[in-house]
Motif scaffolding. Structure first.
Motif, PDB file in Angstrom:
ATOM      1  N   PRO A 295       0.983  -1.300  -0.034  1.00  0.00           N
ATOM      2  CA  PRO A 295      -0.034  -0.171   0.117  1.00  0.00           C
ATOM      3  C   PRO A 295       0.949   1.178  -0.071  1.00  0.00           C
ATOM      4  O   PRO A 295       0.946   1.977   1.018  1.00  0.00           O
ATOM      5  N   ASP A 296       1.784   1.501  -0.975  1.00  0.00           N
ATOM      6  CA  ASP A 296       2.355   2.766  -1.161  1.00  0.00           C
ATOM      7  C   ASP A 296       2.514   2.967  -2.582  1.00  0.00           C
ATOM      8  O   ASP A 296       2.690   2.448  -3.499  1.00  0.00           O
ATOM      9  N   PRO A 297       2.115   4.429  -2.706  1.00  0.00           N
ATOM     10  CA  PRO A 297       1.828   4.952  -4.085  1.00  0.00           C
ATOM     11  C   PRO A 297       3.159   4.744  -5.126  1.00  0.00           C
ATOM     12  O   PRO A 297       3.069   4.650  -6.204  1.00  0.00           O
ATOM     13  N   ARG A 298       4.406   4.669  -4.448  1.00  0.00           N
ATOM     14  CA  ARG A 298       5.685   4.365  -5.263  1.00  0.00           C
ATOM     15  C   ARG A 298       5.889   2.685  -5.271  1.00  0.00           C
ATOM     16  O   ARG A 298       7.031   2.555  -5.664  1.00  0.00           O
ATOM     17  N   TRP A 299       4.930   1.987  -5.019  1.00  0.00           N
ATOM     18  CA  TRP A 299       5.364   0.500  -4.986  1.00  0.00           C
ATOM     19  C   TRP A 299       6.020   0.094  -6.323  1.00  0.00           C
ATOM     20  O   TRP A 299       6.862  -0.800  -6.150  1.00  0.00           O
ATOM     21  N   ASP A 300       5.669   0.754  -7.346  1.00  0.00           N
ATOM     22  CA  ASP A 300       6.383   0.303  -8.452  1.00  0.00           C
ATOM     23  C   ASP A 300       7.784   0.315  -8.786  1.00  0.00           C
ATOM     24  O   ASP A 300       8.422  -0.260  -9.412  1.00  0.00           O
ATOM     25  N   ARG A 301       8.311   1.330  -7.926  1.00  0.00           N
ATOM     26  CA  ARG A 301       9.834   1.449  -7.770  1.00  0.00           C
ATOM     27  C   ARG A 301      10.617   1.281  -6.700  1.00  0.00           C
ATOM     28  O   ARG A 301      11.640   1.581  -6.328  1.00  0.00           O
ATOM     29  N   LEU A 302       9.650   0.682  -5.766  1.00  0.00           N
ATOM     30  CA  LEU A 302      10.334   0.275  -4.400  1.00  0.00           C
ATOM     31  C   LEU A 302      11.118  -1.025  -4.383  1.00  0.00           C
ATOM     32  O   LEU A 302      10.619  -1.920  -4.968  1.00  0.00           O
ATOM     33  N   LEU A 303      12.073  -1.039  -3.614  1.00  0.00           N
ATOM     34  CA  LEU A 303      12.791  -2.467  -3.211  1.00  0.00           C
ATOM     35  C   LEU A 303      12.534  -2.755  -2.007  1.00  0.00           C
ATOM     36  O   LEU A 303      12.222  -1.974  -1.116  1.00  0.00           O
ATOM     37  N   TYR A 304      12.203  -4.055  -1.623  1.00  0.00           N
ATOM     38  CA  TYR A 304      11.755  -4.493  -0.332  1.00  0.00           C
ATOM     39  C   TYR A 304      12.621  -4.236   0.716  1.00  0.00           C
ATOM     40  O   TYR A 304      12.152  -3.502   1.802  1.00  0.00           O
ATOM     41  N   GLY A 305      13.956  -4.238   0.513  1.00  0.00           N
ATOM     42  CA  GLY A 305      14.732  -3.682   1.688  1.00  0.00           C
ATOM     43  C   GLY A 305      14.662  -2.338   2.121  1.00  0.00           C
ATOM     44  O   GLY A 305      14.529  -1.942   3.249  1.00  0.00           O
ATOM     45  N   ILE A 306      14.483  -1.266   1.168  1.00  0.00           N
ATOM     46  CA  ILE A 306      14.395   0.012   1.182  1.00  0.00           C
ATOM     47  C   ILE A 306      13.093   0.249   1.695  1.00  0.00           C
ATOM     48  O   ILE A 306      13.065   1.168   2.707  1.00  0.00           O
ATOM     49  N   HIS A 307      12.075  -0.320   1.288  1.00  0.00           N
ATOM     50  CA  HIS A 307      10.608  -0.095   2.214  1.00  0.00           C
ATOM     51  C   HIS A 307      10.622  -0.601   3.430  1.00  0.00           C
ATOM     52  O   HIS A 307      10.056  -0.095   4.315  1.00  0.00           O
ATOM     53  N   ALA A 308      11.587  -1.637   3.764  1.00  0.00           N
ATOM     54  CA  ALA A 308      11.408  -1.876   5.414  1.00  0.00           C
ATOM     55  C   ALA A 308      12.366  -0.976   6.111  1.00  0.00           C
ATOM     56  O   ALA A 308      11.811  -0.708   7.312  1.00  0.00           O
ATOM     57  N   VAL A 309      13.329  -0.145   5.569  1.00  0.00           N
ATOM     58  CA  VAL A 309      13.805   0.915   6.461  1.00  0.00           C
ATOM     59  C   VAL A 309      12.808   1.789   6.552  1.00  0.00           C
ATOM     60  O   VAL A 309      12.708   2.434   7.624  1.00  0.00           O
ATOM     61  N   GLU A 310      12.059   2.191   5.393  1.00  0.00           N
ATOM     62  CA  GLU A 310      11.194   3.469   5.609  1.00  0.00           C
ATOM     63  C   GLU A 310       9.989   3.050   6.592  1.00  0.00           C
ATOM     64  O   GLU A 310       9.820   3.710   7.555  1.00  0.00           O
ATOM     65  N   GLN A 311       9.530   1.914   6.704  1.00  0.00           N
ATOM     66  CA  GLN A 311       8.478   1.465   7.497  1.00  0.00           C
ATOM     67  C   GLN A 311       9.127   1.422   9.013  1.00  0.00           C
ATOM     68  O   GLN A 311       8.170   1.881   9.870  1.00  0.00           O
ATOM     69  N   TYR A 312      10.138   0.976   9.204  1.00  0.00           N
ATOM     70  CA  TYR A 312      10.856   0.923  10.544  1.00  0.00           C
ATOM     71  C   TYR A 312      10.939   2.313  10.913  1.00  0.00           C
ATOM     72  O   TYR A 312      10.464   2.828  12.191  1.00  0.00           O
ATOM     73  N   LEU A 313      11.577   3.285  10.342  1.00  0.00           N
ATOM     74  CA  LEU A 313      11.703   4.775  10.695  1.00  0.00           C
ATOM     75  C   LEU A 313      10.433   5.271  10.976  1.00  0.00           C
ATOM     76  O   LEU A 313      10.044   6.100  11.931  1.00  0.00           O
ATOM     77  N   LYS A 314       9.314   5.197   9.747  1.00  0.00           N
ATOM     78  CA  LYS A 314       8.155   5.761  10.028  1.00  0.00           C
ATOM     79  C   LYS A 314       7.307   5.219  11.462  1.00  0.00           C
ATOM     80  O   LYS A 314       6.452   6.131  11.888  1.00  0.00           O
ATOM     81  N   ALA A 315       7.600   4.043  11.889  1.00  0.00           N
ATOM     82  CA  ALA A 315       6.784   3.603  12.977  1.00  0.00           C
ATOM     83  C   ALA A 315       7.560   3.948  14.299  1.00  0.00           C
ATOM     84  O   ALA A 315       7.038   3.795  15.294  1.00  0.00           O
ATOM     85  N   GLY A 316       8.829   4.638  14.152  1.00  0.00           N
ATOM     86  CA  GLY A 316       9.418   5.322  15.195  1.00  0.00           C
ATOM     87  C   GLY A 316       9.872   4.016  16.326  1.00  0.00           C
ATOM     88  O   GLY A 316      10.179   4.086  17.458  1.00  0.00           O
TER      89      GLY A 316
END
Length: 319
Positions: A295-316
């Motif tokens: 569920p990310d508007p940029r899903w088509d250009r996201l890599l799994y590992g990068i997305h996992a970092v973003e999710q970690y940081l956004k969750a605090g």
């Protein structure tokens, strides 16, 4: 039970806003629509092809998972307008960067950097003196005596926050490299650091296409790259003292969607830029594509590992 980073930041900003309002400064709680400047201006800056005479569509083969350790680096930022001192805005920002490393199919956070900032002109910062405990102060460069324009100043603040986030990502990447020589995939460009641009085990992956490397027929072929194919290697025009070699890779089919759908630009050190190496890394990156259901508007250009970092940081999250 601990309060997450975003909640702590929200409470702190609310208290700061209230304290400044009590001093007579106009409180504000959002950056108005249209007030933020774009950090990148759309342009074409011709590159030099180093693999073929023209842009071709080169198949890279079947997606191939990494079997050796690989790490991913990304950063996040969030800004909130606190008040106006006269007409000068004061903005609080939270920037963070992290590295998550995968070993034996297990992804874990190995390094985190966080900073809480207040950004503004020195006059606005002076008005908040004594109220900024817990924040780092970032003073805007002087404006040569120009009459302050709130929108222009918000744009300058946005660029300052971008720079602070970039500096934090550089610090996190350098700290990680001191402890590990594993592959390191960076969300964005390598050109901000001579060390990164020369590191043969670092890979920059850019989702932005504000700057395009070709025009005319080559640009059309570049933007019509099929899924699972790459462009020839090319040298982007030198923007700094940190040259790299690049290629575009299509992660997902674009037909029926948009010319930029699933298109990423890869950067590596010049010493690592061979066609075989580009194909191998491209296969690894194809294996890192996030699931279609992400569920990310940029899903088509996201890599799994990068997305996992973003999710970690956004969750605090901590640790």
């Amino acid at each position: 039970m601990h309060m997450n980073t975003r909640a702590v930041t929200d409470v702190t900003i609310s208290r700061l806003r209230q304290a400044l309002a009590e001093l007579g400064h106009a409180p504000a709680s959002a950056i108005p629509e249209g007030s933020g400047g774009r950090t990148e201006e759309a342009m074409i800056r011709p590159a030099r092809l180093v693999e073929c005479a023209r842009v071709e569509h080169l198949p890279v083969g079947t997606a191939e998972a990494w079997t050796e350790p690989v790490a991913f680096l990304d950063g996040t930022q969030r800004s909130e307008l606190v008040c106006y001192v006269g007409t000068r805005p004061l903005v609080a920002a939270f920037v963070a960067a992290a590295v998550r490393e995968r070993r034996e199919r297990r992804l874990r956070t190995v390094l985190v950097e966080r900073r809480r900032l207040v950004v503004g002109h020195r006059d606005a910062l002076a008005a908040a003196a004594g109220l900024l405990e817990g924040f780092e102060i970032v003073e805007l460069d002087q404006d040569d005596g120009e009459t302050p324009h709130p929108v222009r100043e918000l744009q300058r603040i946005a660029r300052a926050v971008d720079r602070q986030r970039g500096n934090l990502e550089l610090a996190a990447g350098d700290r990680y490299r001191q402890r590990s020589d594993a592959w390191l995939v960076v969300d964005g460009s390598l050109t901000g650091s001579p060390g990164w641009a020369a590191d043969e085990r670092m890979i920059g992956v850019s989702k932005s296409h504000a700057t395009l490397p070709f025009d005319g027929a080559d640009l059309e072929r570049y933007l019509r790259l099929p899924a699972g194919h790459r462009t020839p290697l090319f040298e982007p025009p030198a923007r700094s003292f940190a040259p790299v070699v690049s290629w575009a890779l299509r992660l997902w089919p674009w037909e029926g969607r948009d010319l930029f759908h699933g298109l990423v630009r890869i950067e590596v050190a010049p010493a690592a830029a061979t066609p075989g190496h580009a194909d191998r890394l491209s296969r690894h990156l194809l294996a890192e594509r996030v699931p279609l259901s992400t569920p990310d508007p940029r899903w088509d250009r996201l890599l799994y590992g990068i997305h996992a970092v973003e999710q970690y940081l956004k969750a605090g999250a901590r640790g």
